[in-house]
Design an enzyme around this catalytic site. Structure first.
Site, PDB file in Angstrom:
ATOM      1  CG  LEU A 142      59.633  69.030  -0.273  1.00  0.00           C
ATOM      2  CD1 LEU A 142      60.151  67.941   0.913  1.00  0.00           C
ATOM      3  CD2 LEU A 142      61.689  69.069  -0.537  1.00  0.00           C
ATOM      4  CG  ASP A 143      61.504  66.295  -6.805  1.00  0.00           C
ATOM      5  OD1 ASP A 143      61.217  67.718  -7.309  1.00  0.00           O
ATOM      6  OD2 ASP A 143      62.488  65.983  -6.988  1.00  0.00           O
ATOM      7  NE  ARG A 144      53.128  63.653  -8.328  1.00  0.00           N
ATOM      8  CZ  ARG A 144      51.876  63.831  -8.882  1.00  0.00           C
ATOM      9  NH1 ARG A 144      51.163  63.130  -7.955  1.00  0.00           N
ATOM     10  NH2 ARG A 144      51.796  64.543  -9.825  1.00  0.00           N
ATOM     11  CB  THR A 146      61.448  64.652  -2.335  1.00  0.00           C
ATOM     12  OG1 THR A 146      62.247  64.321  -3.208  1.00  0.00           O
ATOM     13  CG2 THR A 146      62.868  64.717  -0.641  1.00  0.00           C
ATOM     14  NE  ARG A 248      64.136  62.688  -8.415  1.00  0.00           N
ATOM     15  CZ  ARG A 248      63.013  62.258  -9.171  1.00  0.00           C
ATOM     16  NH1 ARG A 248      62.221  63.424  -8.733  1.00  0.00           N
ATOM     17  NH2 ARG A 248      62.905  61.583 -10.189  1.00  0.00           N
TER      18      ARG A 248
END
Length: 331
Positions: A142-144, A146, A248
């Site tokens: 996961l993105d930082r 998110t 995104r």
């Protein structure tokens, strides 16, 4: 150096990445010469076979990682250990755990893996469960910024099966997001190829022509859950592919950036966001359990998304059991 050989798995959004770049993402302190030496000696293997530094990796592939020299030279016999506070924090994230799987509720702001300036990350905290075969393995990312469900495999076989499910697009992932405006139509699919530009903290995914050799196919289903007049919408998003920053970039690509997204937002979305953090949360994952049956995990909404809900008047009850019932994959 790390004390043992590891087996790690290539994430969905890393499909097609060069082997040397894959190593640099995880161990930025390694030099190209070090990676080349490990590859030439046959110490790096992918699905059991040798690979050159410029070789490309596929999602779900098993990478044999030899002991990695540490970035910081420590005194003989000294090794980094987690504090009790770190261990307690790691265990506090657990949503579900059995003999093969751990599901974490990753908070926003915590990176999944380390980098040049990132010393606190999920991968480091996995030592809370032990080392060697006892250490859980990451199978996706996961993105930082998110928050939400992050799955780990206990042991090589469980990790291999989970990573394979993600690589074969068999995991049903549902994200909740708040975007600017009201997408029209209110539900459907975004089929927009993306390509990476920039590096490290400046890396972004931008729309690309399909014929572009650097383009990656990317598909996302979306459904409007609720609206705050014409200002903002509570959306459910389901990625069919797993590209970096896919949700995104796709929402920005159709003119409705996710609020709180300073990388992909525009002036209007930044103004509407105010002090809100990224309004993107990995709400639910459903896939085959590596030991048989189904695994369904939901993460309670994060403080960041709750702030957005309260600001615009949304509630969790707005979301139906299956908001994607009428949204079918185009291909």
């Amino acid at each position: 150096m790390s004390r043992e050989v590891q087996t790690l798995y290539v994430a969905e959004d890393e499909d097609g990445i060069r082997m040397d770049r894959w190593f640099k993402r995880r161990w930025p302190h390694l030099s190209n010469i070090q990676i080349q030496k490990m590859a030439r000696a046959g110490n790096i293997r992918v699905d059991g076979s040798r690979i050159k530094p410029e070789g490309r990796l596929t999602a779900g592939a098993a990478v044999r990682v030899p002991p990695i020299p540490e970035a910081i030279v420590r005194a003989p016999g000294e090794r980094e250990t987690l504090s009790q506070k770190d261990i307690d924090f790691a265990k506090s994230m657990v949503l579900y755990e059995d003999h093969m799987v751990i599901a974490l509720n990753k908070p926003a702001g915590l990176a999944v893996q380390g980098g040049t300036k990132t010393t606190k990350h999920v991968d480091r905290l996995l030592s809370a469960w032990g080392e060697g075969l006892d250490r859980p393995r990451l199978v996706h990312r996961l993105d930082r910024d998110t928050s939400g469900v992050l799955l780990l495999g206990k042991g090589p076989e469980a990790a291999k099966r989970l990573a394979g499910a993600f690589a074969r697009r068999q995991a049903k992932k549902t994200y909740w997001a708040i975007v600017i405006g009201n997408p029209k139509p209110g539900e459907g699919q975004i089929d927009m190829a993306l390509k990476k530009t920039g590096i490290n903290d400046f890396e972004m995914m931008r729309p690309a022509e399909r014929k572009d050799p650097n383009a990656e196919t990317a598909e996302t289903a979306y459904a409007t859950v609720s609206r705050a007049s014409h200002r903002a919408a509570f959306m459910a998003l389901r990625p069919f592919t797993g590209r970096t920053h896919q949700l995104r970039a796709h929402m920005a690509g159709i003119g409705h950036p996710i609020l709180g997204d300073h990388k992909y937002g525009d002036d209007k979305s930044r103004e509407l966001s105010g002090n809100l953090k990224l309004q993107l949360h990995a709400r639910r994952i459903e896939l085959d359990h590596p030991g048989g049956g189904k695994l369904i995990v939901e993460a309670p909404i994060s403080p960041e998304l709750r702030a957005g809900f309260e600001h615009f008047g949304f509630t969790e009850q707005d979301a139906d059991e299956d908001v994607f019932a009428n949204v079918k994959r185009i291909r």
